[in-house]
Enzyme design. Sequence first.
Site, PDB file in Angstrom:
ATOM      1  N   ASN A  85       2.097   4.181  -7.832  1.00 41.63           N
ATOM      2  CA  ASN A  85       1.246   3.682  -6.763  1.00 41.63           C
ATOM      3  C   ASN A  85       0.519   2.457  -7.311  1.00 41.63           C
ATOM      4  O   ASN A  85      -0.344   2.599  -8.174  1.00 41.63           O
ATOM      5  CB  ASN A  85       0.251   4.781  -6.346  1.00 41.63           C
ATOM      6  CG  ASN A  85      -0.602   4.367  -5.178  1.00 41.63           C
ATOM      7  OD1 ASN A  85      -0.247   3.444  -4.444  1.00 41.63           O
ATOM      8  ND2 ASN A  85      -1.725   5.047  -5.001  1.00 41.63           N
ATOM      9  N   MET A 145       0.822  -1.195   0.000  1.00 46.04           N
ATOM     10  CA  MET A 145       0.000   0.000   0.000  1.00 46.04           C
ATOM     11  C   MET A 145       0.861   1.252   0.000  1.00 46.04           C
ATOM     12  O   MET A 145       1.689   1.436   0.875  1.00 46.04           O
ATOM     13  CB  MET A 145      -0.887   0.052   1.241  1.00 46.04           C
ATOM     14  CG  MET A 145      -1.932   1.143   1.151  1.00 46.04           C
ATOM     15  SD  MET A 145      -2.694   1.473   2.757  1.00 46.04           S
ATOM     16  CE  MET A 145      -1.401   2.424   3.548  1.00 46.04           C
ATOM     17  N   CYS A 146       0.697   2.046  -0.975  1.00 45.32           N
ATOM     18  CA  CYS A 146       1.455   3.284  -1.065  1.00 45.32           C
ATOM     19  C   CYS A 146       0.464   4.440  -1.184  1.00 45.32           C
ATOM     20  O   CYS A 146      -0.728   4.250  -1.378  1.00 45.32           O
ATOM     21  CB  CYS A 146       2.359   3.276  -2.286  1.00 45.32           C
ATOM     22  SG  CYS A 146       3.520   1.902  -2.302  1.00 45.32           S
ATOM     23  N   ARG A 147       0.983   5.621  -1.043  1.00 41.97           N
ATOM     24  CA  ARG A 147       0.210   6.831  -1.272  1.00 41.97           C
ATOM     25  C   ARG A 147       1.117   7.798  -1.996  1.00 41.97           C
ATOM     26  O   ARG A 147       2.306   7.850  -1.716  1.00 41.97           O
ATOM     27  CB  ARG A 147      -0.205   7.487   0.051  1.00 41.97           C
ATOM     28  CG  ARG A 147      -1.211   6.719   0.881  1.00 41.97           C
ATOM     29  CD  ARG A 147      -2.607   6.823   0.290  1.00 41.97           C
ATOM     30  NE  ARG A 147      -3.579   6.110   1.110  1.00 41.97           N
ATOM     31  CZ  ARG A 147      -3.915   4.838   0.910  1.00 41.97           C
ATOM     32  NH1 ARG A 147      -3.360   4.136  -0.049  1.00 41.97           N
ATOM     33  NH2 ARG A 147      -4.816   4.258   1.689  1.00 41.97           N
TER      34      ARG A 147
END
Lengths: 358, 358, 358, 358
Positions: free
Chosen positions: D122, D1-3
């Site tokens: 992302n 999970m990235c942002r």
Amino acid sequence: MCRFLIYKGRDPILLAHLLTRPEHSIINQSYDSRLRIDTRRPMNGDGFGVGYYTPDTDPELGDGPCVFCATTPAWNNLNLARLAEKTKSSMVFAHVRASTAGVLSETNCHPFTFHSLMFMHNGQVANFQRMKRKFASHMKDEYFLYVQGGTDSEWAFALFLDCLDKLGVDPSKPVDVNGFGHEIIRKAMLRTIQLIKEWAKQCPEDDIDNEEPSLLNFAVTDGHSVIVTRYITSRTEEAASLHFSTGSKFIEYEPGQYKMERRDRRQDVILVASEPLTFERSDWVTVPTNSILTINNQTVLLHPIMDEYYQIDPSVPRSSNFAASRGLVSPIVEPQAYTNVNLPPLEREGRRRLSMTA
Amino acid sequence: MCRFLIYKGRDPILLAHLLTRPEHSIINQSYDSRLRIDTRRPMNGDGFGVGYYTPDTDPELGDGPCVFCATTPAWNNLNLARLAEKTKSSMVFAHVRASTAGVLSETNCHPFTFHSLMFMHNGQVANFQRMKRKFASHMKDEYFLYVQGGTDSEWAFALFLDCLDKLGVDPSKPVDVNGFGHEIIRKAMLRTIQLIKEWAKQCPEDDIDNEEPSLLNFAVTDGHSVIVTRYITSRTEEAASLHFSTGSKFIEYEPGQYKMERRDRRQDVILVASEPLTFERSDWVTVPTNSILTINNQTVLLHPIMDEYYQIDPSVPRSSNFAASRGLVSPIVEPQAYTNVNLPPLEREGRRRLSMTA
Amino acid sequence: MCRFLIYKGRDPILLAHLLTRPEHSIINQSYDSRLRIDTRRPMNGDGFGVGYYTPDTDPELGDGPCVFCATTPAWNNLNLARLAEKTKSSMVFAHVRASTAGVLSETNCHPFTFHSLMFMHNGQVANFQRMKRKFASHMKDEYFLYVQGGTDSEWAFALFLDCLDKLGVDPSKPVDVNGFGHEIIRKAMLRTIQLIKEWAKQCPEDDIDNEEPSLLNFAVTDGHSVIVTRYITSRTEEAASLHFSTGSKFIEYEPGQYKMERRDRRQDVILVASEPLTFERSDWVTVPTNSILTINNQTVLLHPIMDEYYQIDPSVPRSSNFAASRGLVSPIVEPQAYTNVNLPPLEREGRRRLSMTA
Amino acid sequence: MCRFLIYKGRDPILLAHLLTRPEHSIINQSYDSRLRIDTRRPMNGDGFGVGYYTPDTDPELGDGPCVFCATTPAWNNLNLARLAEKTKSSMVFAHVRASTAGVLSETNCHPFTFHSLMFMHNGQVANFQRMKRKFASHMKDEYFLYVQGGTDSEWAFALFLDCLDKLGVDPSKPVDVNGFGHEIIRKAMLRTIQLIKEWAKQCPEDDIDNEEPSLLNFAVTDGHSVIVTRYITSRTEEAASLHFSTGSKFIEYEPGQYKMERRDRRQDVILVASEPLTFERSDWVTVPTNSILTINNQTVLLHPIMDEYYQIDPSVPRSSNFAASRGLVSPIVEPQAYTNVNLPPLEREGRRRLSMTA
């Protein structure tokens, strides 16, 4: 400039006796420039790694090595100082590193491991950037995908794995009590060097650095046998230095001062190192340039690597200029060379302090 | 062994011109041992910090400095290499450090800051452990609680803050366009040294190290004035080295080679450094032992610190043995001393590479 | 929010069985938020430490514990993943930490050690800044100087050492086969809590946070006995959660799923933890608020701490609001609470991968 | 999970207004789980990076971006906290990361840069290991050799560079005042996606994960135009979330609370983000799945990516299950959803403290 060290003993040794306590350990070689011979080079402040095998007797521990590495300087790593005082092993690889290729990161730290195998490199593959595609396209997918970082050394290990595989040994399979066998490992190592040599010759001729030789001091083990090369792709230059020492015990005769004890002819302790670990000249034998060293059953074997870079006539000298320019020459030195060094207490305390904290 | 560097300019300078590009910058002093004079000491591989003030013209940026520090060696820090190429300031402090007291951690990195103030130290408070309680009990709560780490240097800064406070200046208040004023800062600095001296004399007599002097090269700024000391608690030993250079411009006349340009008498650029940053002898003036240097309005002032350790007779020599034993002596050197150094391309490339990545 | 875990076994356990393999280990509690009950709090991504004792049988290993700690998140630390697969011990402390006081640095990592002793803390000393001088002035020089970092927890350990010393035990002396004895350690621990309570009451009345209670879950061991408190300076609030489990073996019945086996009444394995390590309700007993747990010779003892914060009447409930607001409440949970959690493969692979790399 | 987060403004903004001060900044999204909607996923504790361009007006600063990245959690990085308070830019990329592919190391940190270009990702390239050779063999040597780490994202950037090159633009050349032009960058981006799609289809059929789609939210800029995709190789699933917001000013109306001010129709400020940065529903527009967003001259353009995964009929819903299982869904939320969250002071203080230290 890198340094490496190998310990193979009949009995386990406390890692501190190799790494942190000897005044001239590879950690302290990097820490204490007063003990350095070649002062023209940056120190090995860029990272280090130590790998060791746990005893065979406990199957729950598995057969691969345990590796601890860091990108901070070895001399200031509290975890290393503590682990070294509390860990014993009869088969140890250690490496300190100044990054010359590959960004500093834990993925670029030696020793590299693959299941039961452990590998490290002292030197550099010349013109590696131009050969990288050959490495990539030559090897099987599992070894191509194995590579995580950006160093010539990790690619060299992947190539070694591929060579071993193509010789009929699956490097991912568990080893039995004798390991894969020293002959096959040596063969794979020689094949690895052979391929790097060939690819170097296929580099475009107009390349200005093309004449620069590769420094290929490699070490590999399956936890049983150890194979180490001292090699350079040149007929006129010396390879990076490499020495070994054998004896019945590696003892600390006064704080920080170690020597190899030789009660009988037994080789209960075998050390191989880029740089002598003790100041006793008689403790160390220099491995000749372009030869391959084997440790099997606590016995050291030396074979020449007889190819186009081999010098049959031992009276023809090699120059150490190139290896020295890379900071890779560490002769055996007399203790008196250090007699006049007046040691102020500063780092000694610093080191003590680290040990104490442990 | 530490090194520090101060830049105070009429115009902002790109940090790279101070930190990463000069062949003899404090980063490269720590990186490239070929350029080192004192090779008996460990290199500054333990961490570094750089602090700089942003322009007054943008109130949104606040009046305190920005500090970037790390515990990995400066020569291999990508973030530093990148920031140095993209950041300009007219007031810069930089520090590289070999930890001799205080565990390596970011809380122990110089420069230390407190609101508008920035402080760094080159040297060590002798017998600090025995004086630590005196530091703690002397100072007001806010400065006692300010201390986060374990170094003599951070405690010395807290003491300086307390001295400033007791002289009627609240160090936490925002400064106006003239800062706190160089007189009051100098006074607080002298008081700080005075207290450390007094406490040292109150240490138990039977202490074997009691005769060891403190090396107190301190630097402090409020973003406007700069006060730097070169000081030792001894009548017979030299303090850690300190030099300064002034001119109209600090220029790179060929890649990696810098010199101070002096078109007229203007001091548009002032550098103060533990170790000369250029190889031009005439660029640098050595600050005499036990004196205090002030930069105010681009002018350098020098005052002697006339106490019991002051030598009125300038013909009485001091020994540099003690400071040298701490790796803290860096004389001004002639360029020819480096003529014969044959630079192999390795680190040069390494350094280039870092810069390029930026 | 922190978590800690203690293992005391008749036999050594592979650290991986405690730290990295159980789906609900303290590492995975911090890694995998799907398994978290209190999701309103930041995860323990700030650092961790593990300390373990080596076997008595090898005197060369010394009697103090080995500590490995890091400031990077535990779930991503390759060194931890590798060491956990290769290290066994019969006495283990582990701690994951979210920094709420004290800058993130290795000097602030639990467990703290002093010669044979090891200490950790889950909670916080309320209004610590205002009590710090009392800590400093109360204790003997050696413990005052022991403190390297900035946390309430390290100061609490220094105070414990001072209490032990004032009870007639020199904490720096080597322990014999029985350690210092559980009675004296328990006494020193109770005295430590007593002093913190007293100093809290001496804080200035006008202090707005003065009513906030201290959460004092401490754990200490000399490698033989273990003393753990679950304590809060309040009559109406619950302390941070604490549970223990005993049995004949801690077994992995399917990958990542552990339970406590209880063949007979033997307590060959004792676990104490902030948060249950298995999903079997019957595996765990909750330690009552304001009591002190002792492990001596593989036996667990529980004593109430009967002071002004003790509730004699067990029917008077305490609120868990305060501890919950600090993220310190972890009830024993039913396995079915997790039934509906649909585990996507992502982190599982991530975790596997780390393990494989080892 | 990235942002990830992009800022493009007519005027420079203090990085703190994007990164550290907003209660719902990407740093605090990763720090404060109370503000998280999807709590089933690990937090972004694995590293972060921020890249920004310096003003064109100072040629000494060069035309490439400055990147600061770290492998420690963003919420605890003092250097980031300090730099964010002292640095302004009108073009900012920021990224927080949970490592799902590629070992955690600084070489794997987004944004990646190449001369004037900056790139981040992302999501993930499905079955990347099986496509890695295709990436390697397709691209020119300079981009093949550019890759230093082990992530799909860095390879995707190298592929983008190769696509740009094959479209006739040398990505290493300095850009003029208009940059490379948004059309050509968009074309190269679409070509990058096209190739990844094609290679995915050539993966062996018997591969069990073959049906898993790739999540390709890419962002790239040359310092002038910005191109961002929201894309998935599926007709039935939603891509990772992506939103944008435009207005005249991004203002802090109370501490930690931000909103977009819209005085007139001007788009002086453009934000693009994986997760809304404010709690004002009307501040944000959701980018439709499988479209490409362009920022040119402070204007936002949206184009659909009309290929085999495009859904012409907008009434056919996509499922967000897959993206949610990767933790990549962040809807725009109403402020009242947070009304009942009773914020205990702990982390707030923690965050404040970091800011204060700066």
